[in-house]
Write an enzyme that holds these catalytic residues in place. Sequence first.
Site, short mmCIF file in Angstrom:
data_model
loop_
_atom_site.label_atom_id
_atom_site.label_comp_id
_atom_site.label_asym_id
_atom_site.label_seq_id
_atom_site.Cartn_x
_atom_site.Cartn_y
_atom_site.Cartn_z
CG HIS A 56 -8.70 -8.90 3.22
ND1 HIS A 56 -7.65 -8.18 3.70
CD2 HIS A 56 -9.41 -9.71 4.13
CE1 HIS A 56 -7.75 -8.25 4.93
NE2 HIS A 56 -8.94 -9.25 5.33
CG ASP A 110 -1.11 -6.46 3.89
OD1 ASP A 110 -1.18 -5.22 3.23
OD2 ASP A 110 -1.94 -6.93 4.83
CE LYS A 165 -6.91 -7.25 -1.51
NZ LYS A 165 -6.36 -6.40 -0.91
CG HIS A 186 -1.98 -1.23 1.19
ND1 HIS A 186 -3.17 -1.41 0.97
CD2 HIS A 186 -1.51 -2.58 1.64
CE1 HIS A 186 -3.52 -2.45 1.02
NE2 HIS A 186 -2.87 -3.05 1.71
CG HIS A 237 -3.42 -10.79 3.62
ND1 HIS A 237 -4.64 -11.21 3.85
CD2 HIS A 237 -3.46 -9.29 3.25
CE1 HIS A 237 -5.29 -10.16 3.59
NE2 HIS A 237 -4.84 -9.11 3.19
ZN LIG Z 1 -3.38 -5.20 2.10
#
Ligand SMILES: [Zn+2]
Length: 459
Positions: free
Chosen positions: A200, A321, A165, A82, A250
């Site tokens: 995610h 991340d 995403k 990010h 993740h």
């Molecule tokens: Zn992230």
Amino acid sequence: MPIAQGTLDNLKSPESEDTPSLPSLLIRDAHIWTENRIIRGSIFIENGRIQRTARKISAPADEEILARGLVALPGLVDAHVHLRDMKLAYKEDFTSGTSAAAAGGFTTVLDMPNTLPPTDSSKRLLEKAKRASRNILVNTGFHAAAVGDPGAVKAMKMAGAFSIKLYLPKPIAPLDVGDDLAIVEVLKAAKEASLPVTVHAEDAAQIEPTAEIRTFKELIGSRLGRAETSAVSRILRLQEQIGCRVHFCHVTLPSSISAIGNWSSGRLSSEVTPHHILLSEDSLDKLGWKAWMVPPLRPRHVRNRLFREMATGNATIIATDHAPHTIKEKRLPPQKSPPGIPGLETAMPLMLTMVNKGKLSLGRLVSLLSTNPAKLFGLSSKGRLREGADGDIILVDMKKKGKIDPDKFFSKAHYSPFEGWKTQGAVHTTIVNGSIVYSNGEITGKPGTGRVLRNGRRR
Ligand SMILES: [Zn+2]
């Protein structure tokens, strides 16, 4: 399936032009990691590409590095960062974030779309790319937010997006993430555009409300592993119907890695972060906001098994991340403290320490941090140190001892749950497109040295 990448042609800055005027670079007498073994020799880079590797090279070069005692590895690729910038530039901007990347050995990063404004249309993606092109020190590509409109997904693909995403706890752009039909539309649109969906995987329905929460321990209690288990099985079930590519960001549970399976089908892949494989929820008890991220840290025995899944090659990639915030924001009460920690500058020293301790092989580390993420996101000229590949190389000092010191970060986020950890193994030099951008503790590259990468295009 398009499997090459390139620059966003109309956005090249003069510094990043692929012209014969780029200075040549000779790396002399390194230990070169190539095709799973180490050979001693030199590397000649011309016009931003590796021209030759050989035991001895005597061609004159504009610049030389004597790399005796250092290991040359392909530049690292972080598929999940990010970089913020724009209205969130107070947390991080393209220059500070990519300086952190350079210091950490990452020559390519893929930036996430939950920015202000979000990357949810081709127009916004191109605006972000334009702003980045003048300010980045390492190569940078962009993920795009999941949207319901297939036309918008296709347009974002054409603008260079690397994935769509899907943020299940809370959508980035308006989307009913609780509705399977809405998710199916996103998966279909991504498949039609030949894009992977990056997920995610935590189901919002499984996350308890946080109003009464006073401690980070209670906060973790509201966000248990079952939110991940439920999201992983839900997305796997929908993926099976559609047949699109899905990359699980993740993941924190060994059971998620097994459910996703290994990458042999080419359709399903998994990612683990250094913090989830090295830290447990005990750190959150001790460190509070410094160790608060989502998905949260897990119990020690889960962490240990996740580390093994990574070290044996069942996870596809490691990504940091990297998610910087200000310390002022992080210090807010638990339910208001924004989740996320900076990771670009700690990943490599921490993982090299694991290699030095014999807990992980160097070959596996190169696969997880360079070869596999490059392959997964279609960066065909990256991730391998060989003739014809891009001149993205790092020189690593395997013996150098250090200590994680957030005050020295190039990131604007000067905190880390790893503060004070002793490390062995460090990034010595980072070379991007044949230019030295980081050397021995200093940023030596200029903003604009990195290229904006565009999915599906060869440069
Ligand atoms: Zn992230």
